[in-house]
Design an enzyme around this catalytic site. Structure first.
Site, short mmCIF file in Angstrom:
data_model
loop_
_atom_site.label_atom_id
_atom_site.label_comp_id
_atom_site.label_asym_id
_atom_site.label_seq_id
_atom_site.Cartn_x
_atom_site.Cartn_y
_atom_site.Cartn_z
N ASP A 148 4.82 -16.26 5.80
CA ASP A 148 5.12 -14.83 5.86
C ASP A 148 4.25 -14.10 6.88
OD1 ASP A 148 7.08 -14.93 3.96
OD2 ASP A 148 6.11 -13.57 2.55
N GLY A 331 15.78 -5.28 -1.56
CA GLY A 331 16.61 -4.81 -2.66
C GLY A 331 16.84 -3.32 -2.68
N GLU A 385 15.86 -14.49 4.26
CA GLU A 385 14.67 -15.26 4.59
C GLU A 385 14.93 -16.77 4.50
OE1 GLU A 385 11.08 -12.79 2.73
OE2 GLU A 385 12.95 -12.58 1.60
#
Length: 399
Positions: A148, A331, A385
């Site tokens: 990440d 989201g 992702e």
């Protein structure tokens, strides 16, 4: 069926998300979630070709048992698909400065991930458990780590160095690292396609909004600044995290109000943000319902969330110099037309004008531009992702 399938694993402290992804198309052939590790009701849910399944894992099971279930039950029932899997890709939250790109996992890489565990104590140890379980279950498949933090390694020093004694960075690595890099990479790349511009000529600000949230300035395909810091606590207001605050509040809580440092850490990470302000919920859907019903705490939480986000977006025009678009994802970013409209209305100085119909239409997995034709562009792009992890895995093993 593609011969470029990758099993993608995302291990949390008490859960494991998994998917078999086609690296060419981004489509998931299988996706699922194992959760409640260490409890009596550990369970696994998965979906194959749209058909949902669920099973108990047994009491007090964890990552290894979940991976074994994936191999011996789920994949064993899909032998043709299983035979096409070329690699196992692992999402790793923190790679520190050791890892600037995705890598094939070996003992040296495992040691490096272990050394970064102090920067992500809830995440990296869980990733390592998942890696070891996957190696045991798939001894012949290459294992790939996708970090990440890697996307943010392009930030200049002026963006990542804190105004603390420099030796804390030099000797202990205390600096801004940023998170959600894989998501910011994906949506910035997709935004360039929507704008019909070469990635290296595209400047966007990406807002990944979920229970965890971050903003990144992406200039020519590279991260030049981001809101999360040494840890995921810095930056925006989040579901239960406070984001930016005066550091002396910690001193005040400990020395004046009697908190322990552990209690302060728990307070800032798990009791703050939307939950702390609203005294209602950390779920943005519940916050929006409370806002619609006139709940004072929910209304205040929503206003602070949007105001903090708008300020960050405005400030990130500085490192970009020229702004081509703001991109909403995650989201909340993908589904909350209310928050998107509130934020963009605060940014009218940059010529943002929301098209209400477009904004309401861009929900539930639908992407698109949500501003008027004469406006600076804002758009919604659902993140993927897993696709990035699958792509990187195939690229590495076919070099």
């Amino acid at each position: 069926m593609s011969n470029k399938l990758v099993l993608v694993l995302n291990c949390g402290s008490s859960s494991l998300k998994f998917a078999v992804i086609d690296a060419q198309t981004g489509d998931d052939q299988i996706s699922g979630l194992a959760e409640c590790f260490g409890l009596e009701d550990s369970r696994i849910k998965w979906k194959i070709n749209g058909e949902k399944h669920e099973s108990s894992l047994g009491a007090f099971t964890a990552h290894r048992e979940a991976v074994e279930f994936i191999v011996n039950k789920i994949l064993a029932g899909q032998p043709e698909l299983a035979a096409q899997i070329q690699a196992v890709g692992h999402r790793i939250v923190h790679g520190g400065e050791k890892f600037t790109r995705s890598v094939i996992i070996d003992e040296h890489v495992i040691k490096g991930i272990e050394e970064c565990s102090s920067l992500a104590p809830l995440h990296n140890p869980a990733h390592l458990i998942g890696i070891r379980a996957a190696i045991a279950s798939f001894p012949k498949l290459p294992q790939v780590a996708v970090f990440d933090t890697a996307f943010h390694q392009s930030m200049p020093e002026r963006a990542f160095i804190y105004a603390l004694p420099y030796k804390l960075y030099r000797e202990h690595g205390i600096r801004r690292y940023g998170m959600h890099g894989t998501s910011h990479l994906f949506v910035s790349r997709e935004a360039a396609k929507v704008l019909n511009k070469p990635l290296e000529e595209t400047n966007v600000i990406c807002a990944h909004l979920g229970n965890g949230a971050s903003v990144t300035a992406v200039k020519g395909g590279k991260s030049v600044d981001t809101s999360m810091g040494l840890t995921p606590l810095e930056g925006l207001v989040m579901g239960t995290r406070c984001g930016d605050l005066d550091p002396s509040i910690i001193y005040h809580l400990v020395h004046q109000l009697g908190y322990t440092l552990e209690e302060v850490n728990n307070l800032m990470n798990k009791q703050s943000g939307l939950l702390g302000i609203s005294e209602l919920t950390n779920d943005c859907r519940g916050i929006e319902e409370g806002y619609a019903d006139g709940h004072k705490g929910a209304t205040l939480a929503l206003e602070i969330f949007c105001y903090r986000l708008a300020k960050y977006i405005a400030s990130y025009t500085v490192p970009l110099g020229r702004l081509d678009a703001v991109v909403f994802t995650g989201g909340i970013g993908e589904n909350s037309d209310i928050i998107r409209e509130k934020v963009l209305n605060m940014l009218q100085i940059f010529n943002f004008h929301v098209d209400s119909e477009r904004n309401k239409a861009a929900r539930f997995g639908k992407k698109g531009i949500i501003t008027t034709d004469n406006s600076t562009v804002a758009m919604v792009i659902p993140t993927n992702e897993e696709w990035v992890i699958a792509e990187d895995s195939i690229k590495l093993i076919t070099k």
